[in-house]
Design a protein around this motif. Structure first.
Motif, PDB file in Angstrom:
ATOM      1  N   LYS A   4       0.834  -1.206   0.000  1.00 36.54           N
ATOM      2  CA  LYS A   4       0.000   0.000   0.000  1.00 36.54           C
ATOM      3  C   LYS A   4       0.871   1.260   0.000  1.00 36.54           C
ATOM      4  O   LYS A   4       0.621   2.197  -0.751  1.00 36.54           O
ATOM      5  CB  LYS A   4      -0.909  -0.007   1.238  1.00 36.54           C
ATOM      6  CG  LYS A   4      -2.308   0.401   0.879  1.00 36.54           C
ATOM      7  CD  LYS A   4      -3.273   0.304   2.024  1.00 36.54           C
ATOM      8  CE  LYS A   4      -4.465   1.174   1.721  1.00 36.54           C
ATOM      9  NZ  LYS A   4      -5.235   0.759   0.568  1.00 36.54           N
ATOM     10  N   SER A   5       1.920   1.222   0.833  1.00 31.62           N
ATOM     11  CA  SER A   5       2.814   2.389   0.879  1.00 31.62           C
ATOM     12  C   SER A   5       3.567   2.523  -0.448  1.00 31.62           C
ATOM     13  O   SER A   5       3.770   3.642  -0.939  1.00 31.62           O
ATOM     14  CB  SER A   5       3.843   2.259   1.999  1.00 31.62           C
ATOM     15  OG  SER A   5       3.268   1.705   3.122  1.00 31.62           O
ATOM     16  N   GLU A   7       2.488   1.692  -3.310  1.00 34.51           N
ATOM     17  CA  GLU A   7       1.543   2.229  -4.292  1.00 34.51           C
ATOM     18  C   GLU A   7       1.375   3.745  -4.083  1.00 34.51           C
ATOM     19  O   GLU A   7       1.342   4.511  -5.045  1.00 34.51           O
ATOM     20  CB  GLU A   7       0.199   1.518  -4.157  1.00 34.51           C
ATOM     21  CG  GLU A   7      -0.753   1.990  -5.231  1.00 34.51           C
ATOM     22  CD  GLU A   7      -2.057   1.208  -5.277  1.00 34.51           C
ATOM     23  OE1 GLU A   7      -2.027  -0.005  -4.987  1.00 34.51           O
ATOM     24  OE2 GLU A   7      -3.074   1.835  -5.600  1.00 34.51           O
ATOM     25  N   HIS A   8       1.325   4.142  -2.808  1.00 34.83           N
ATOM     26  CA  HIS A   8       1.183   5.555  -2.485  1.00 34.83           C
ATOM     27  C   HIS A   8       2.373   6.350  -3.058  1.00 34.83           C
ATOM     28  O   HIS A   8       2.204   7.397  -3.681  1.00 34.83           O
ATOM     29  CB  HIS A   8       1.101   5.713  -0.972  1.00 34.83           C
ATOM     30  CG  HIS A   8       0.776   7.093  -0.546  1.00 34.83           C
ATOM     31  ND1 HIS A   8      -0.498   7.603  -0.623  1.00 34.83           N
ATOM     32  CD2 HIS A   8       1.565   8.098  -0.059  1.00 34.83           C
ATOM     33  CE1 HIS A   8      -0.480   8.852  -0.207  1.00 34.83           C
ATOM     34  NE2 HIS A   8       0.751   9.180   0.144  1.00 34.83           N
ATOM     35  N   ARG A  11       2.152   6.544  -6.812  1.00 32.31           N
ATOM     36  CA  ARG A  11       1.153   7.533  -7.251  1.00 32.31           C
ATOM     37  C   ARG A  11       1.682   8.947  -7.072  1.00 32.31           C
ATOM     38  O   ARG A  11       1.461   9.820  -7.923  1.00 32.31           O
ATOM     39  CB  ARG A  11      -0.147   7.349  -6.476  1.00 32.31           C
ATOM     40  CG  ARG A  11      -0.929   6.139  -6.974  1.00 32.31           C
ATOM     41  CD  ARG A  11      -1.913   5.716  -5.950  1.00 32.31           C
ATOM     42  NE  ARG A  11      -2.877   6.776  -5.734  1.00 32.31           N
ATOM     43  CZ  ARG A  11      -4.165   6.669  -6.046  1.00 32.31           C
ATOM     44  NH1 ARG A  11      -4.600   5.564  -6.590  1.00 32.31           N
ATOM     45  NH2 ARG A  11      -4.984   7.640  -5.805  1.00 32.31           N
ATOM     46  N   GLN A  73      -1.409  17.491   2.331  1.00 31.35           N
ATOM     47  CA  GLN A  73       0.007  17.309   1.966  1.00 31.35           C
ATOM     48  C   GLN A  73       0.797  18.599   2.075  1.00 31.35           C
ATOM     49  O   GLN A  73       0.602  19.531   1.288  1.00 31.35           O
ATOM     50  CB  GLN A  73       0.096  16.810   0.528  1.00 31.35           C
ATOM     51  CG  GLN A  73      -0.181  15.329   0.416  1.00 31.35           C
ATOM     52  CD  GLN A  73       0.403  14.769  -0.859  1.00 31.35           C
ATOM     53  OE1 GLN A  73       1.575  15.003  -1.145  1.00 31.35           O
ATOM     54  NE2 GLN A  73      -0.396  14.048  -1.614  1.00 31.35           N
TER      55      GLN A  73
END
Ligand code: SAH
Length: 401
Positions: A4-5, A7-8, A11, A73
């Motif tokens: 998941k990280s 993929e983050h 992205r 962010q």
């Protein structure tokens, strides 16, 4: 790092350095800001989910008021602060790293919430619901949202968006949702295709190309690039079926919702009252019981019926329409000239391509109202075939392409 990280990170890499993090353009934002109804001096204005802040800068430049810019962010906010400094606008830009769904403001204090390409992050309805109490009496929300533009989109975009943004709805559904949550939809329009390409998909495609080499050794990055390419290709082929719709909404103490059978008595009384006030010369040919029967057994079961109501659940207006006809649109006299009729009519217009209706020739207010909303007279009669034997006029509206 777990998947998941990874993929983050992937992205973030393909999105890095993009002028915008969603469809939009400086030109479009600027035109929309210039069309905003006027704001008070020292207005409280937010740009929520501001990303690198293209809209924040435009808001500050045109409105010359302080813009509070919120994003999760910090890196985007740093970019925005640099940009503001370069343009000598730093005194008008305040950045806050935080969640757009939890604003610290007092009730009734925010004049404008701008959320371009960002409300999706918390959900269209959830965002509108949570901001409503914070907005001032005439406070506004300007937001864009991925929306179906046609009633029956193709299977391919349905499948893609069902997997990637299941919250997508039609423009009509979003307008109705906003109205139901206590917002008057004062304008909405589809972002032109160039808003997807020039400042979003084209720079994005360039990032994808630059990362292809790295992706050879990184399967997560490869998968993210693949999905992005599919999305871009999908838009190239189906941009007529979905798009970003910009919604300009203003807080209202009147809400609109679909009618339920329990509304029949209020609707029947409202119809009789408003008819008698608007057209006192008409013969009264129906009793109160007839009216109630008509609403319960004919109007509600056979039409789409929407009611406008206030905070005490008092119904102040309603519209009944079917596939082709607006059968009735009535307001309590004391609630006329407040834009409620326009909102009710827009609920029908946003769902139909063509609408027809009859009104009496002597009903000057109605004739002006429909003419103002794009209806044209197609015929007039001497009233021989209506119940009241009163000369009437037939109007027709065809949606602009
Ligand atoms: N308005 C910008 C960015 C749109 S992308 C533009 O048009 O370019 C959506 C932005 O919302 C991203 O920058 C993301 O970091 C931010 N975001 C997502 N969830 C958020 C939340 N709950 N609160 C604040 N910002 C959020």
């Amino acid at each position: 790092m777990d998947n998941k990280s990874r993929e983050h990170v992937a992205r973030a890499r393909i999105h890095s350095g993009l002028p915008r993090q969603g469809p939009g353009s400086d030109k479009n934002t600027e035109e929309t800001v210039r069309r905003l109804p006027s704001l008070p001096d020292a207005a409280r204005i937010y740009d929520l989910g501001c990303g690198p802040g293209r809209a924040s800068i435009i808001l500050a430049r045109i409105l010359r008021q302080k813009i509070i810019c919120v994003d999760l962010q910090q890196s985007f906010l740093d970019q925005l602060n640099d940009d503001a400094a370069k343009r000598k606008l730093e005194h008008l830009i305040e950045t806050r790293c935080g969640d757009m769904s939890v604003l610290p403001d007092k009730k009734g204090s925010i004049d404008l919430i701008w959320a371009e390409g960002a409300i999706y992050a918390i959900g269209f309805d959830a965002g509108l619901r949570s901001w409503h109490p914070l907005l001032s009496e005439r406070g506004m929300v300007a937001c864009s949202e991925l929306s179906w533009l046609v009633p029956n989109p193709s299977e391919e975009p349905i499948a893609y968006w069902k997997a990637n943004y299941p919250g997508i709805r039609s423009v009509a559904q979003n307008v109705m949702a906003a109205e139901q949550l206590g917002y008057e939809c004062i304008d909405h329009f589809t972002l032109p295709e160039s808003c997807w390409w020039d400042e979003y998909y084209n720079p994005w495609s360039r990032n994808l190309e630059d990362l292809r080499e790295d992706a050879k050794h990184d399967e997560v990055l490869r998968a993210v690039i693949e999905r992005a390419s599919v999305e871009i290709d999908l838009f190239r082929r189906f941009s007529n079926e979905y798009g970003y719709e910009f919604y300009l909404l203003r807080k209202s103490d009147i809400k609109i919702r679909q009618a339920v059978s329990d509304d029949a008595p209020q609707i029947a009384q409202l119809m009789a009252k408003s008819l008698r006030e608007a057209l006192p010369f008409l013969p009264i040919i129906h009793t109160a019981e007839d009216d109630l029967m008509h609403i319960s057994t004919t109007v509600l079961p056979n039409n789409e019926v929407f009611v406008a109501h206030n905070e005490r659940e008092q119904i102040v207006g309603f519209i009944a329409f079917d596939d082709e006809w607006v059968h009735t649109l009535y307001l309590l006299p004391e609630f006329m000239s407040r834009g409620i009729g326009t909102r009710l009519l827009n609920i029908a217009k946003v769902q139909r391509k063509r609408l027809m209706l009859w009104t009496f020739q002597k009903n000057e207010i109605a004739k002006l109202f429909y003419a103002k909303h794009g209806f044209v007279v197609t015929k007039e009669t001497d009233g021989a075939s209506n119940e009241e034997r009163e000369p009437d006029v037939h109007f027709e509206w065809i949606a602009p392409i």
